[in-house]
Design a protein around this motif. Structure first.
Motif, short mmCIF file in Angstrom:
data_model
loop_
_atom_site.label_atom_id
_atom_site.label_comp_id
_atom_site.label_asym_id
_atom_site.label_seq_id
_atom_site.Cartn_x
_atom_site.Cartn_y
_atom_site.Cartn_z
N GLU A 106 14.41 11.76 33.88
CA GLU A 106 15.53 10.86 33.66
C GLU A 106 16.32 10.74 34.95
OE1 GLU A 106 17.95 11.94 30.32
OE2 GLU A 106 16.23 11.93 28.94
N SER A 107 16.54 9.50 35.37
CA SER A 107 17.36 9.23 36.55
C SER A 107 18.69 8.65 36.06
CB SER A 107 16.67 8.24 37.48
OG SER A 107 15.48 8.80 37.99
N ALA A 108 19.75 9.45 36.18
CA ALA A 108 21.08 8.98 35.82
C ALA A 108 21.62 8.19 37.02
CB ALA A 108 22.00 10.14 35.49
N ILE A 109 21.91 6.92 36.80
CA ILE A 109 22.34 6.03 37.86
C ILE A 109 23.81 5.72 37.66
CG2 ILE A 109 21.98 3.77 38.93
CD1 ILE A 109 19.02 3.98 37.96
N VAL A 110 24.59 6.00 38.71
CA VAL A 110 26.04 5.81 38.65
C VAL A 110 26.49 4.88 39.77
CG1 VAL A 110 26.40 8.09 37.59
CG2 VAL A 110 26.54 7.86 40.09
N ASP A 111 27.69 4.31 39.60
CA ASP A 111 28.24 3.44 40.64
C ASP A 111 29.06 4.25 41.63
OD1 ASP A 111 30.76 3.86 39.43
OD2 ASP A 111 30.73 1.91 38.42
N ALA A 112 29.68 3.57 42.59
CA ALA A 112 30.41 4.26 43.66
C ALA A 112 31.58 5.09 43.14
CB ALA A 112 30.90 3.24 44.69
N SER A 113 32.11 4.75 41.97
CA SER A 113 33.22 5.53 41.39
C SER A 113 32.71 6.73 40.61
CB SER A 113 34.08 4.64 40.48
OG SER A 113 33.39 4.38 39.26
N GLY A 114 31.37 6.83 40.45
CA GLY A 114 30.79 7.92 39.68
C GLY A 114 30.60 7.58 38.21
N ALA A 115 30.93 6.35 37.82
CA ALA A 115 30.77 5.95 36.43
C ALA A 115 29.31 5.64 36.12
CB ALA A 115 31.64 4.72 36.13
N HIS A 116 28.86 6.10 34.96
CA HIS A 116 27.48 5.86 34.53
C HIS A 116 27.23 4.37 34.35
CE1 HIS A 116 24.20 5.50 31.54
NE2 HIS A 116 23.67 6.47 32.26
N VAL A 117 26.10 3.91 34.86
CA VAL A 117 25.68 2.53 34.68
C VAL A 117 24.46 2.48 33.77
CG1 VAL A 117 24.87 0.43 35.85
CG2 VAL A 117 26.64 1.85 36.92
N VAL A 118 23.43 3.25 34.10
CA VAL A 118 22.20 3.23 33.33
C VAL A 118 21.43 4.52 33.59
CG1 VAL A 118 20.97 1.98 35.17
CG2 VAL A 118 20.09 1.87 32.83
N THR A 119 20.69 4.95 32.59
CA THR A 119 19.73 6.04 32.77
C THR A 119 18.34 5.44 32.63
OG1 THR A 119 21.26 7.72 31.95
CG2 THR A 119 18.91 8.28 31.92
N ALA A 120 17.51 5.67 33.64
CA ALA A 120 16.13 5.21 33.63
C ALA A 120 15.25 6.40 33.29
CB ALA A 120 15.76 4.62 34.99
N ILE A 121 14.45 6.26 32.24
CA ILE A 121 13.61 7.35 31.76
C ILE A 121 12.15 6.95 31.96
CG2 ILE A 121 13.00 8.79 29.77
CD1 ILE A 121 15.98 7.25 28.91
N SER A 122 11.43 7.75 32.74
CA SER A 122 10.02 7.48 33.03
C SER A 122 9.16 8.64 32.56
CB SER A 122 9.79 7.33 34.53
OG SER A 122 10.33 6.16 35.01
N THR A 123 8.01 8.29 32.01
CA THR A 123 7.00 9.29 31.72
C THR A 123 5.79 8.96 32.59
OG1 THR A 123 7.77 9.62 29.47
CG2 THR A 123 5.52 10.35 29.97
N LEU A 124 5.39 9.94 33.37
CA LEU A 124 4.22 9.81 34.23
C LEU A 124 3.10 10.67 33.66
CD1 LEU A 124 5.97 10.23 37.71
CD2 LEU A 124 5.49 8.09 36.47
N VAL A 125 1.91 10.13 33.65
CA VAL A 125 0.73 10.89 33.22
C VAL A 125 -0.02 11.28 34.50
CG1 VAL A 125 -1.42 10.83 31.91
CG2 VAL A 125 0.59 9.57 31.08
N VAL A 126 -0.26 12.57 34.64
CA VAL A 126 -1.03 13.08 35.77
C VAL A 126 -2.40 13.45 35.21
CG1 VAL A 126 -1.14 14.74 37.66
CG2 VAL A 126 1.10 13.97 36.82
N ARG A 127 -3.38 12.61 35.55
CA ARG A 127 -4.72 12.81 35.02
C ARG A 127 -5.29 14.14 35.49
NH1 ARG A 127 -8.03 9.59 37.38
NH2 ARG A 127 -6.58 8.78 38.90
N GLY A 128 -5.98 14.82 34.59
CA GLY A 128 -6.62 16.08 34.93
C GLY A 128 -7.83 15.85 35.83
N GLU A 129 -8.40 16.93 36.27
CA GLU A 129 -9.59 16.87 37.13
C GLU A 129 -10.74 16.22 36.36
OE1 GLU A 129 -9.65 17.77 40.38
OE2 GLU A 129 -7.51 18.19 40.19
N ASP A 130 -11.55 15.47 37.08
CA ASP A 130 -12.71 14.80 36.45
C ASP A 130 -13.78 15.79 36.08
OD1 ASP A 130 -11.47 12.34 36.74
OD2 ASP A 130 -12.34 12.02 38.73
#
Length: 146
Positions: A122-146
């Motif tokens: 989760e990337s909490a994104i805030v403005d210059a005053s420190g106020a929350h604007v948006v949280t970007a939530i990413s799920t990455l899949v790291v493939r296992g060895e072949d």
């Protein structure tokens, strides 16, 4: 993939100044047609200081915080094996051209599933005053060895 990175928080990114043309370019690239993202006069008539970014624009800012995770040798993420699994956003307010934003990434989950690893950040994104604007939530899949 190191499961012990769950709970790790990385330092805030350098400020990202949201430019009007960047918003408009992004809007055109994702085929967003709202005049609020393209026309400053329309955005101002709607009560905004300038054009507002399309809902998926935070990925531009989040990219800088995700780069910290991907470069962390302790995470042991092989980027050549990464597939983007999911993306979500939780907004407090729209992003407006002229905003100066920083992102702070926290690894909220690391799971193993069928030989693959899934890391949610989760990337909490805030403005210059420190106020929350948006949280970007990413799920990455790291493939296992072949």
């Amino acid at each position: 993939m190191n499961p012990e990175i769950q709970g790790r928080t990385y330092p805030a990114t350098e400020p990202y100044l949201v430019g009007r043309e960047k918003v408009r370019e992004f809007a055109r690239a994702v085929l967003a047609t709202s005049p609020l993202s393209l026309d400053p006069a329309a955005a101002q008539a709607a009560g905004f200081a300038d054009v507002i970014a399309p809902p998926t624009f935070p990925v531009v800012v989040q990219e800088h915080s995700l780069a910290q995770l991907l470069a962390d040798p302790e995470a042991r993420i092989d980027f050549s094996r990464v597939v983007h699994g999911d993306q979500r956003f939780s907004y407090s307010r729209p992003i407006v051209a002229g905003d100066e934003l920083t992102a702070t990434l926290t690894v909220t989950s690391v799971k193993s599933l069928g030989g693959n690893s899934m890391v949610t950040a989760e990337s909490a994104i805030v403005d210059a005053s420190g106020a929350h604007v948006v949280t970007a939530i990413s799920t990455l899949v790291v493939r296992g060895e072949d």
